[in-house]
Every structure is written in C-alpha cells, then in structure tokens.
Design an enzyme around this catalytic site. Structure first.
Site, PDB file in Angstrom:
ATOM      1  N   ARG A 166      -0.746  56.199  43.655  1.00 57.24           N
ATOM      2  CA  ARG A 166      -1.048  55.445  42.534  1.00 57.24           C
ATOM      3  C   ARG A 166      -2.169  55.917  41.570  1.00 57.24           C
ATOM      4  NH1 ARG A 166       0.299  52.454  47.207  1.00 57.24           N
ATOM      5  NH2 ARG A 166       2.165  51.805  46.928  1.00 57.24           N
ATOM      6  N   GLY A 200      -0.767  51.762  56.514  1.00 55.96           N
ATOM      7  CA  GLY A 200      -0.395  52.299  57.982  1.00 55.96           C
ATOM      8  C   GLY A 200      -0.058  50.946  58.696  1.00 55.96           C
ATOM      9  N   THR A 230      -2.063  56.241  49.682  1.00 54.03           N
ATOM     10  CA  THR A 230      -1.305  56.087  48.668  1.00 54.03           C
ATOM     11  C   THR A 230      -2.038  55.475  47.327  1.00 54.03           C
ATOM     12  OG1 THR A 230      -0.464  53.919  49.385  1.00 54.03           O
ATOM     13  CG2 THR A 230       1.010  55.815  50.038  1.00 54.03           C
ATOM     14  N   ASP A 240       1.845  40.599  52.415  1.00 52.16           N
ATOM     15  CA  ASP A 240       0.377  41.458  52.116  1.00 52.16           C
ATOM     16  C   ASP A 240      -0.334  40.907  51.016  1.00 52.16           C
ATOM     17  OD1 ASP A 240       1.627  43.342  53.879  1.00 52.16           O
ATOM     18  OD2 ASP A 240       0.851  44.886  52.546  1.00 52.16           O
ATOM     19  N   ASN A 265      -0.547  42.868  55.522  1.00 50.26           N
ATOM     20  CA  ASN A 265      -0.141  42.073  56.835  1.00 50.26           C
ATOM     21  C   ASN A 265      -0.834  42.459  58.307  1.00 50.26           C
ATOM     22  OD1 ASN A 265       1.594  44.499  56.184  1.00 50.26           O
ATOM     23  ND2 ASN A 265       2.214  44.130  58.254  1.00 50.26           N
ATOM     24  N   TRP A 299       9.105  50.828  47.168  1.00 51.64           N
ATOM     25  CA  TRP A 299       9.996  49.974  48.160  1.00 51.64           C
ATOM     26  C   TRP A 299      11.248  49.621  47.567  1.00 51.64           C
ATOM     27  CZ3 TRP A 299       7.249  45.221  51.280  1.00 51.64           C
ATOM     28  CH2 TRP A 299       8.331  44.836  52.051  1.00 51.64           C
ATOM     29  N   TRP A 320       9.304  46.449  38.412  1.00 51.68           N
ATOM     30  CA  TRP A 320       8.675  47.030  39.465  1.00 51.68           C
ATOM     31  C   TRP A 320       7.272  48.104  38.960  1.00 51.68           C
ATOM     32  CZ3 TRP A 320       9.260  45.541  44.418  1.00 51.68           C
ATOM     33  CH2 TRP A 320       8.586  46.089  45.344  1.00 51.68           C
ATOM     34  N   ASP A 376       5.304  39.093  56.299  1.00 56.69           N
ATOM     35  CA  ASP A 376       4.907  40.411  55.835  1.00 56.69           C
ATOM     36  C   ASP A 376       4.310  40.119  54.334  1.00 56.69           C
ATOM     37  OD1 ASP A 376       4.070  43.278  55.240  1.00 56.69           O
ATOM     38  OD2 ASP A 376       6.009  43.643  54.343  1.00 56.69           O
ATOM     39  N   ARG A 383       1.468  38.585  47.165  1.00 59.20           N
ATOM     40  CA  ARG A 383       2.995  38.717  47.616  1.00 59.20           C
ATOM     41  C   ARG A 383       3.658  37.289  48.122  1.00 59.20           C
ATOM     42  NH1 ARG A 383       3.285  43.892  50.008  1.00 59.20           N
ATOM     43  NH2 ARG A 383       4.730  43.284  51.821  1.00 59.20           N
ATOM     44  N   GLU A 404       2.547  49.204  58.985  1.00 60.25           N
ATOM     45  CA  GLU A 404       3.602  49.174  59.681  1.00 60.25           C
ATOM     46  C   GLU A 404       3.956  50.130  60.906  1.00 60.25           C
ATOM     47  OE1 GLU A 404       3.905  46.763  57.169  1.00 60.25           O
ATOM     48  OE2 GLU A 404       3.505  48.661  56.213  1.00 60.25           O
TER      49      GLU A 404
END
Length: 608
Positions: free
Chosen positions: A131, A191, A175, A327, A277, A567, A503, A325, A352, A193
């Site tokens: 980013r 991380g 990221t 976030d 999350n 995503w 997006w 999820d 979100r 997930e």
C-alpha cells in the site's frame, strides 16, 4: 495556480505554528499542494488537494500525459508519492521501488529491488499487494512483504537500515503503508488468517531501533493500555480487559491485523488505527467456556494512542465477537464536524461491517453510526444510548448470525450483507474541504457463510469458513457504489452505482471533482455536488490503486495505478477458478475477466 501564489509563505507559516511534536518535514511537504508527500495526502487522511487547475468545467479535456510500467503483474494498491521533482513508485511483490525524475522525461533515477524469499507469497492472504512508501527527512520507508522495514536514501536508493518486523513462517506479512510521526516510523502487520497475534510497532527513523510495540490482544503490558486511564465508551477499560474476554489462551493466536492506513492528530499527539478480525473465522471455536459469545478484545477495534509511549488513550470495539470477518482496519479521516449543534474533533471511519462511524477522537465515543449501504442486514443499527448496557454495540439480527448459539459449524448461513470483504475494504475514502462531505468507494455485496472446524498450525491457514459472494439483492444489480456521505447526519447524499465494487481510493480536489477508479479499469471524475460523471478513461488493467494529484512546472497532474488484484480481483491475479477460492471472492467477481486483464502500470493525466 491562482490560490497558491503565496504557497511558500503559507507553508512556512504552517510549519512554524505546527506543534513541535509533529515531524516538521512531513508537515512542510504535505502542506505544499505541489507535492503528494504522504499516502493519505496529509496526516488527517483527507486525500484532498487544494490544487484547482483541473475543474468541473475542464476535466472532460484530460489527456494521458505519460505512463510507466512497474513490470509486475499483480494487484497494485496504494499510489505514488511526489516530493519536488521526484516521484516514487512502488509495486506489488517483490516490492520494487522506482525514483523517477519529473524534470527529465521521467528518467529512472534509481531502482530498489529487494531480494525476498518467494515462499512469503502463499501466506499473503489476499494478493501480493503493497500500500505504498513514505518519505521523511531524506529517506524512503518501505514495508516489504516479508515484514522487513527498510529505510532508503531518497536520492540514491541506497539501503540505510533494515529491520525485520515479523516471521512469514508463522504467517506474518507486510502489506501496509508506513506512517512517519515525529522521529518514529509506524507499521502494522498482516496475518489474522494464519492465527497471528498482530501488532503496531514504532521504530526510530534514524536507526531502525524498536521504540514500542502494541499488540491487539493479550496482557495489559503487551497491548499498552493503562487499566485506569485508557478509556472505552467513557469508562476505564480495567485490568486484564483483553484476557478476560478470551477463552483460555486463545488470545495467543488471536488475529487482529493492523494493515490499514493510519491518521495522526498533532494537537492531541495521537495516532489512530484499526484492528482486524479475531482468529478463526469459525465463531463457534472462539466461544467462551460456557459456550456463549465473548467479546475477544481488542480485535475489531479502533485505537487512539499516544505516539511517544504507544499507550492507548482510548479503544472502541465496533464488532465484538465477530462472526463475519468484518475487519476494523479501514482508514480514519479527521475533521471538525458540527453534531447536533456542537462542534467536535471527529474521526470518521467506514467500517467493513457496513456502518459509517463519526467518533469523538479525543474520547473515542461514537457520536453517529449509520449504514452507508442500505443492503446491510446483520445488524439493524448501533446502540448510541449512553444509559443502555449495550451502549456502542451493534443491534444484531440473529437471523444472520453464523454462530447460531454454538451450532454454527457446518451450517450454511445465507443472505448475509455485507460479505466478508465488507461494505468497504482497503480502498480509502476522501474528505472534501469544499463540501464538508466524505466520498466513499463501496462494495454492494452479500454472502453465504459456512463455518467448519479448523486446527491451528503455525504458518498454515486458520480460516475455518467457506464463503460464496454475490451482488446484494433487490438493488441495481451491480456490486458497488461511489457515494457522498454526510458524516454529521450519518446519511448518503448521493450514490453512483457501479457494476463491480469500487476498489480504488478516492481523491477530491479544490476544483470540485472527486476521482476514483473501477475494477474494470475505468478512471473516472465526478462532480462533488451531485455525482455527475464528467470524465472516464479505460486504463490498461483494473484499478485498485488510489488516485493522487501533484503540480509540476505550474501544471496539475492526476495519476492512478492500474493493476487488477487485491481481494476482489484475486481470481484474475492468481489464476484461481474455484468459486469459493480467494475466501469466496473468485466466484463473486468471475465476470471481471470479461472486462480486464493483469497489469501493473501508472497512468498520468493532465489538461492539453
């Protein structure tokens, strides 16, 4: 530029009057509209430019001025920055950085290409995105996929120092864009997930030495809270506020990623950011010892922290015991808004979970919280009654729970809105100082959600749910909208439908324009007042990057990355075809392949 004839004097005055604790170099450079010196435009995260050469009257005449290829065919999020005559461009993995000479036909001054182990790619959750870089005091700061934070000499590209922030073998990746405040550079980590316990860390900008680290969950000493002074909804958080809200030692693999864009208030000396999350996505595996929901603090939380010490001044958890999820990592935009006749220093955050929050950034208490996509159904609202025992909490609809009183595993829960990627994900909104409105790129997507039991193994996915995504029903049939939002009232002023999720990050300017890009690859300009489309151009690939603007040789330019991915575009970016791959996005966005293809380039526009 007619409004900026005295810009040098204006900048000098601002720097002299700025609080001593702000990084004066960042303040000075971001205050000059000729530069785009920080990913969010300024510390307030407005993504607004005072440049006004391009207006609603002439924006339709924009032409491509020049282009540049990064040579990388994956998702390109973030955007370039401009300092004087130099533009700094970054890419997706392997995170190449280019310095381009704007005064010499965009000649490459230097190129930095880090040598990273490609084994990091499989543990990057949602494409190999980055980013953006940050500049301060002659240095470029890059947060690499392998979690390395690197300081480069801005003139030569020479590596000055390098520190490792995490361990990809455990699923930790980098990221997010760094943020420089005072003598520190702040970075978060991805991380959740993979069952990582995530954190925000401050490093010394001159040496790379770690100054402080704040985990998202765990003991008070790890999460840097003062039990008596850190506030939540107007009350002290109390001792062991996080530990008491987890079942046993689950907090050790608790998630709470911190990869979103951050904001900073120099007057309060506070940095603001959100956490993601809790791990795993299967809420039934995270229930309390009595089998009932438990908050799991401080995942899904917005923090306001003292930059010097890292100690949290306040914490507000938006989605306790997350089941979808949702976030809480999305950016914040700092402004002063009139709420019911009273002015507040505010933080506006489009979560979100589908609610747009206006929060008092001094206290962390929510002032306004309303749906910014009418399709949202998992909750009917947010309880803002301070006398209520549920103050600040969502009013959930049990019909859309994926926990189902502990019986959620292996049950397909249908029609949940929004989908896991939220009513908005990483794509940052913009605040226009012209209109006092927020311009928000949104997703209009719902999902079916089937949890399943999953075991934790370090470095392996720890998701525990299968998802299917699709456009929200009973609407325009598309998967996105670009909206104007009144943060004081909590309402949509106008909405422009799009076929796919919007997006890309928004940009507003003093010319009365809002810019954004689409997943099909269109770069668009609309009137801030009513959303009327004034310009569109099809770039080489889908746009998930952030629009930006700068001034060179007296001429205003507008630029955006194209390079489909992230995503939403993971199916195209990674060549996935199973509809439930990409955490459910592959099937939902399968139609993208009919409109665009892979790319990694910068397109720069100007008036003839």
């Amino acid at each position: 530029m007619r409004k900026w004839a005295n810009s040098t004097a204006a900048v000098a005055l601002l720097v002299c009057s700025s609080p001593a604790w702000a990084n004066e170099d960042v303040i000075k450079l971001s205050s000059d509209p000729a530069n785009w010196a920080i990913q969010s435009g300024d510390y307030s995260g407005h993504r607004y430019s005072k440049l006004d050469q391009i207006t609603t009257d002439n924006v339709g005449q924009l032409k491509v001025a020049w282009t540049f290829s990064t040579g990388v065919l994956r998702g390109h999020e973030g955007g370039p920055i401009v300092i004087g005559n130099t533009m700094y461009v970054h890419s997706a993995f392997p995170n190449i950085v280019f310095a381009l000479d704007l005064a010499n036909e965009q000649k490459i001054i230097w190129k930095y290409e880090p040598k990273q182990d490609p084994s990091v790619i499989p543990v990057m959750c949602c494409d190999t995105v980055n980013r953006g870089v940050q500049y301060a005091e002659g240095k470029i700061f890059l947060h690499q996929a392998d979690t390395s934070l690197v300081a480069l000499d801005a003139k030569t590209g020479k590596e000055l120092w390098k520190v490792v922030d995490g361990d990809p073998k455990k699923g930790e990746t980098g990221t997010g864009a760094p943020l420089v405040v005072k003598d520190k550079v702040l970075i978060g980590i991805s991380g959740a997930e993979f069952g990582v316990r995530c954190h925000l860390t401050a490093y010394d900008i001159n040496t790379g030495k770690k100054v402080w680290r704040a985990y998202s969950m765990g003991p008070d000493s790890d999460i840097l809270v003062d039990p008596e002074k850190t506030m939540s909804l107007g009350k002290p958080v109390g001792k062991d506020s996080s530990l008491k809200t987890w079942n046993g030692d689950q907090w050790k693999i608790g998630g709470g990623s911190t990869w979103g864009y951050m904001a900073y208030d120099p007057d309060l000396n506070m940095v603001y950011y959100g956490t993601g999350n809790p791990s795993t996505w299967n809420a039934a595996q995270r229930a309390g010892p009595d089998g009932k929901p438990i908050d799991q603090k401080w995942s899904m939380t917005y923090f306001g922290r003292d930059v010097d010490t890292g100690i949290a001044k306040w914490a507000y958890q938006m989605t306790p015991f997350d089941e979808w999820d949702y976030d809480g990592i999305n950016e914040s935009l700092l402004a002063t808004l009139d709420i019911k006749g009273q002015k507040h220093k505010t933080l506006t955050h489009f979560d979100r979970n589908g609610f747009g929050y206006t929060i008092d950034r001094e206290t962390g208490e929510p002032l306004v919280a309303e749906k910014y996509d009418p399709a949202v159904n998992w909750a009917s609202g947010i309880d803002l009654d301070k006398s209520s025992p549920n103050y600040g909490r969502p009013i959930r609809d049990p019909k859309y729970s994926t926990f189902a009183a502990g019986k959620g595993t292996d049950v397909n829960h249908k029609g949940i809105c929004p989908a896991a990627l939220g009513s908005k994900d990483q794509q940052p909104a913009s605040y226009s100082e012209l209109t006092g409105l927020f311009y928000v790129p949104t997703n209009h997507v719902c999902m079916d959600y089937e949890p399943f039991k999953v075991s934790y193994t370090a470095g392996q996915p720890y998701v525990g749910a299968t998802l299917s995504m699709y456009p929200a029903p009973d609407s325009h049939g598309g998967m996105g909208n670009f909206i104007a939002w009144d943060g004081a009232q909590g309402k949509i002023v106008w909405s422009k439908p799009e076929q796919f999720s919007v997006w890309s990050g928004a940009l507003t300017t003093a010319g009365g324009i809002a810019f954004y890009g689409t997943l099909e690859g269109y770069f668009k300009a609309v009137d801030q007042k009513d959303g009327k489309e004034l310009f569109r151009f099809k770039t080489p690939s889908g746009i998930i990057g952030n629009a930006m603007t700068y001034l060179h040789d007296g001429k205003q330019y507008v630029a955006v990355y194209s390079g489909v991915g992230g995503w939403a575009g993971i199916g195209l970016a990674a060549g996935l075809t199973n509809p439930t791959d990409g955490l459910g996005a592959v099937g939902g966005y399968s139609g993208l392949k009919q409109y665009t293809n892979l790319g990694g380039s910068l397109t720069v526009f100007s008036l003839p």
